[in-house]
Enzyme design. Structure first.
Site, short mmCIF file in Angstrom:
data_model
loop_
_atom_site.label_atom_id
_atom_site.label_comp_id
_atom_site.label_asym_id
_atom_site.label_seq_id
_atom_site.Cartn_x
_atom_site.Cartn_y
_atom_site.Cartn_z
N GLU A 1 1.08 -1.12 -0.01
CA GLU A 1 -0.23 -0.14 0.26
C GLU A 1 0.66 1.36 0.41
O GLU A 1 0.52 2.25 -0.26
CB GLU A 1 -0.84 0.29 1.42
CG GLU A 1 -2.07 -0.92 1.49
CD GLU A 1 -1.69 -2.14 2.05
OE1 GLU A 1 -0.15 -2.25 1.81
OE2 GLU A 1 -2.92 -3.53 1.84
N PHE B 1 -10.68 -7.88 13.71
CA PHE B 1 -10.16 -7.72 12.25
C PHE B 1 -9.59 -7.17 11.58
O PHE B 1 -10.35 -6.53 11.15
CB PHE B 1 -10.45 -9.37 11.67
CG PHE B 1 -9.68 -9.97 11.16
CD1 PHE B 1 -8.30 -10.41 11.42
CD2 PHE B 1 -9.67 -10.05 9.67
CE1 PHE B 1 -6.84 -11.22 10.71
CE2 PHE B 1 -9.04 -10.35 8.96
CZ PHE B 1 -7.25 -10.49 9.27
N GLN B 2 -8.38 -6.53 11.18
CA GLN B 2 -8.13 -5.91 10.41
C GLN B 2 -8.55 -4.37 10.45
O GLN B 2 -8.94 -2.96 9.56
CB GLN B 2 -8.56 -6.22 9.20
CG GLN B 2 -7.54 -7.73 8.61
CD GLN B 2 -7.23 -7.27 7.19
OE1 GLN B 2 -7.81 -7.37 6.35
NE2 GLN B 2 -6.19 -7.62 6.71
N MET C 1 24.51 9.52 1.92
CA MET C 1 24.11 10.81 2.19
C MET C 1 24.57 10.21 3.91
O MET C 1 24.35 11.05 4.44
CB MET C 1 22.79 11.11 2.55
CG MET C 1 22.44 12.16 2.67
SD MET C 1 23.80 13.55 2.12
CE MET C 1 23.57 14.50 0.66
#
Lengths: 604, 171
Positions: A68, A130-131, A500
């Protein structure tokens, strides 16, 4: 606070024309009415009804990312390269939390994003289902605004409002949290008059106050050592704003510098352009900023990468600041004249005011100022010496630039040395061609952003200038590029270090290279091949041009592993805690360089 | 912040917001996220017809910080209007406090006497305690609490500051 039912009273006002459909169908219809063509997303349990509605239509194309976080960066790349808002669709819980980095990135860089997050069914919210995650709570500080849809009838209104908020004024990410039952339930939808939407409370500024613009123009005309300091606000304001900027800079003949986010607003090849300013800005840009007497800041925000030590920042200048966000003015630096408004419109006002007042720049002062600037310029602060043995990263980007400048090219980057070298050596002539993570500095941004850019511009050349460490942060998106046959060119400047960080360790931490060596690197050529892409190894400075041309002429996705000098540092550099005109220059690190102070050690 | 909070002047800021869910969290999150102080905060719906709530915040900071707080508040999408009542002309500030004093004998009588001077009302009484209701600006409430301390102060509940500008102009 109460307010759960505040928006429910509109049912009686509903027009006869309103249609009844499921929440998910309303969502897709509203997105279609907004002109959305592409969604970057990843399915999951809570968003199944939405994926079902997507399945049943052909207006909106869904691009399946591999994580995502990649969806949000892809949407950012899409948005930055088109000027249109990027749209993301993710599921509840981990889908939403994975999106948080991208949302914060878009917040910092003012990128318009509408992120649709699934949520557990309304009656389960707060039950640790859930989730389930408190997406509204988690994303509140990293979005411009967020919404939880509590009634299917509200779906349409909220979607249109979200697009308005995301794109108007200073753009930013907006989250719409969509409980599963809201998407399944039936509700009403009617397309609003999108050209005349007005938000209840949100009134973004447009034009600047005329008296302030007149005053600003007077200061500009009276300046002896003026400079334009421009930023990402111009890109957000649009190509028209950039065209007006060019007109204003030409009209005055004044020098101009740009932040990382603003590159491309003004053509980099023009003589009046001093290059980027700031921590890795050019000697001439930083010195001109320090010594100027009138600073005209257009759509930039005096970030700490620009200012260096605050009390030493451009001490003798009068500062004009044009910004659409009033909170940017006087945040870090005390401003003498703050103009609140859309930067494009204010520049247009400035042009009119300048012409109307018959202003002329002070020719004698201008000549003197440009003579001083030429002296700084002659220091040639970006010079490097490409030998025969190993490719210098600067050289690699310069050659990439020379070999792609005639093409229709978009560049994305990851974060680190390669990003700064790209900003220094790739000359952008047009806005929307440069996608980079500025404010948040998100490693792993460039590859998914390139996916988004290529989706928006299928015929164009899209190059992700990358580093080997950043690349590995989101390299799963190679699969996305492969699935949609995106002919991206991933140009990895592989120095086998988190360059860096290594540079800071060398300069600030006594060369104690703690955990910054890239151990156990994969064979990038084989990696490319296992995704069905073309892998190329570039090793030899003598054949670099041929190798780059071969990469450009290869159909489809190419991952180029460019082996570059391992310990090359990015200069000039304003070390943290130093004044912005105190730069460490290439080649004389020791003698006259500013010393890193104890205070500076504590700064980022 | 590097400055000591007590060194900075206090400002009372009134924020008129759309009464949507989470709007208070937005305002409070802004203060905590950006490191601003909240000395006191009150919130209630003030216009049921138009769904508007008013948040009164007492904060402190130098001029640049106060300006920044104001600009940041104005930037929040559901915010209608922000007024710095301390800066923008004369205003009235009031606080209400309920103060429980547990005392007998001389102290009990003294507590009543002080309450009278402060125009505090006893709204609850037992043979060994009072609950006083006192209103006024914060310094008056503070003074009253200080005086109750040696007399048997047991518990304090304060509303925080509500404030409004003087004169005919409405926010």
């Amino acid at each position: 606070m109460s307010g759960t039912e505040q928006n429910l009273g509109q049912a009686s006002d509903r027009n006869e024309a309103a249609e009844t459909m499921s929440g998910a169908e309303i969502l897709i219809r509203a997105l279609t009415d907004q002109g959305v063509e592409v969604i970057f997303g990843y399915p999951g349990g809570a968003v199944l009804p939405i994926y079902d509605a997507l399945f049943a239509q052909n207006n909106i194309r869904h691009i399946l990312v591999r994580q995502e976080g990649g969806a949000v960066h892809a949407a950012e790349g899409y948005a930055r390269s088109t000027g249109k808002p990027g749209v993301v669709l993710v599921t509840s819980g981990p889908g939403a939390t994975n999106a948080v980095t991208g949302l914060t990135d878009a917040m910092m860089d003012s990128i318009p994003i509408v992120c649709l997050t699934g949520q557990v069914a309304s009656h389960l919210i707060g039950n640790d289902a859930f989730q389930e995650a408190d997406t509204i709570g988690i994303t509140r500080p990293c979005t411009k605004h967020n919404y939880l849809v509590k009634d299917t009838d509200e779906m349409g209104r909220i979607v249109h409002e979200a697009f308005y908020v995301a794109t108007q004024g200073r753009p930013g990410p907006v989250v719409i949290d969509l409980p599963k039952d809201i998407c399944v339930n039936q509700g009403h939808y009617e397309k609003p008059d999108l050209d005349n939407l007005q938000h209840k409370t949100y009134r973004p500024p447009t034009t600047g106050k005329p008296d302030q613009v007149a005053e600003a123009v007077k200061w500009m005309a009276g300046a002896k050592r003026p400079i334009f300091y421009t930023g990402g606000g111009l890109i957000n304001s649009g190509p028209e704003a950039c065209a007006k900027l060019r007109e204003l800079v030409k009209l005055t003949g004044y020098p101009i510098t740009s932040t990382l986010m603003g590159l491309g607003a003004y053509p980099a090849s023009d003589q009046q352009f001093l290059g980027m300013l700031g921590m890795h800005g050019t000697y001439e840009a930083n010195n001109a900023m320090h010594d100027c007497d009138v600073m005209i800041c257009l759509g930039a925000r005096f970030d700490d990468r620009i200012t260096g030590r605050l009390d030493a920042f451009s001490p003798n200048s009068k500062k004009i600041h044009v910004d659409v966000d009033p909170s940017s003015i006087n945040k870090n630096i005390s401003i003498d004249l703050g103009i609140i408004g859309d930067v494009g419109q204010v520049i247009e006002q400035m042009l009119a005011a300048w012409k109307q007042a018959g202003h002329q720049p002070d020719a004698a002062a201008s000549t003197e100022w440009w003579t001083t600037i030429q002296k700084w310029r002659s220091r040639d602060c970006l010079a490097f010496d490409q030998g025969k043995d190993v490719i210098l990263p600067q050289h690699a980007i310069q050659r990439l630039y020379e070999l792609t400048k005639e093409r229709d090219t978009y560049i994305t980057t990851e974060v680190g040395q390669h990003q700064m070298w790209a900003a220094q050596f790739y000359k952008f002539e047009e806005p929307n061609r440069w996608m980079t993570s500025g404010g948040l500095g998100t490693m792993g941004y460039g590859l998914p952003a390139a996916v988004g850019v290529q989706i928006a511009h299928p015929e164009s050349l899209v190059v992700d200038i990358s580093g080997e460490a950043s690349f590995m942060m989101n390299m799963q998106e190679i699969a996305t590029a492969a699935q949609y046959r995106l002919p991206l060119k991933v140009f990895i400047l592989n120095n086998r270090w988190m360059g860096m960080v290594r540079q800071w360790q060398e300069l600030l931490h006594g060369s104690r290279y703690s955990e910054t060596y890239s151990e156990a690197l994969p064979d990038f050529v084989k990696l490319a091949e296992c995704f069905g892409a073309t892998g190329m190894a570039m090793r030899d400075p003598a054949t670099l041009d041929d190798d780059i041309l071969k990469m450009l002429d290869t159909d489809g996705l190419v991952i180029a592993d460019v082996q570059v000098a391992q310990e090359e540092n990015c200069f000039p550099m304003v070390p943290s805690g130093a004044a912005h005109n105190e730069m460490i220059m290439a080649g004389n690190k020791d003698a006259e360089s500013p010393k890193v102070t104890g205070d500076g050690m504590a700064l980022v | 912040m590097s400055e000591k909070p007590e060194a900075d002047p206090k400002h009372t800021i009134a924020v008129l917001v759309d009464n949507e869910p989470g709007v208070l969290a937005r305002v409070v999150g802004l203060f905590s996220g950006r490191g601003y102080n909240i000395d006191s905060l009150t919130v209630a719906e003030v216009d049921t017809r138009r769904d508007r709530s008013r948040i009164n915040i007492v904060t402190s900071g130098n001029e640049m910080i106060i300006d920044q707080i104001r600009a940041q508040l104005e930037r929040l999408v559901p915010v209608f209007n922000v007024v710095d009542l301390t800066e923008d002309g004369p205003s009235i500030e009031r606080e209400l406090a309920l103060i429980k004093v547990v005392a007998t004998g001389e102290n009990r009588i003294e507590a009543l006497r002080v309450a009278d001077i402060f125009r505090a009302r006893a709204v609850d009484s037992t043979l060994g305690s009072f609950v006083f209701e006192v209103t006024g600006d914060s310094s008056k409430v503070n003074a009253f609490i200080d005086l109750m301390e040696p007399l048997g102060l047991a518990e304090v509940s304060r509303t925080g500051v509500v404030a409004i500008a003087r004169g005919a102009d409405a926010m």
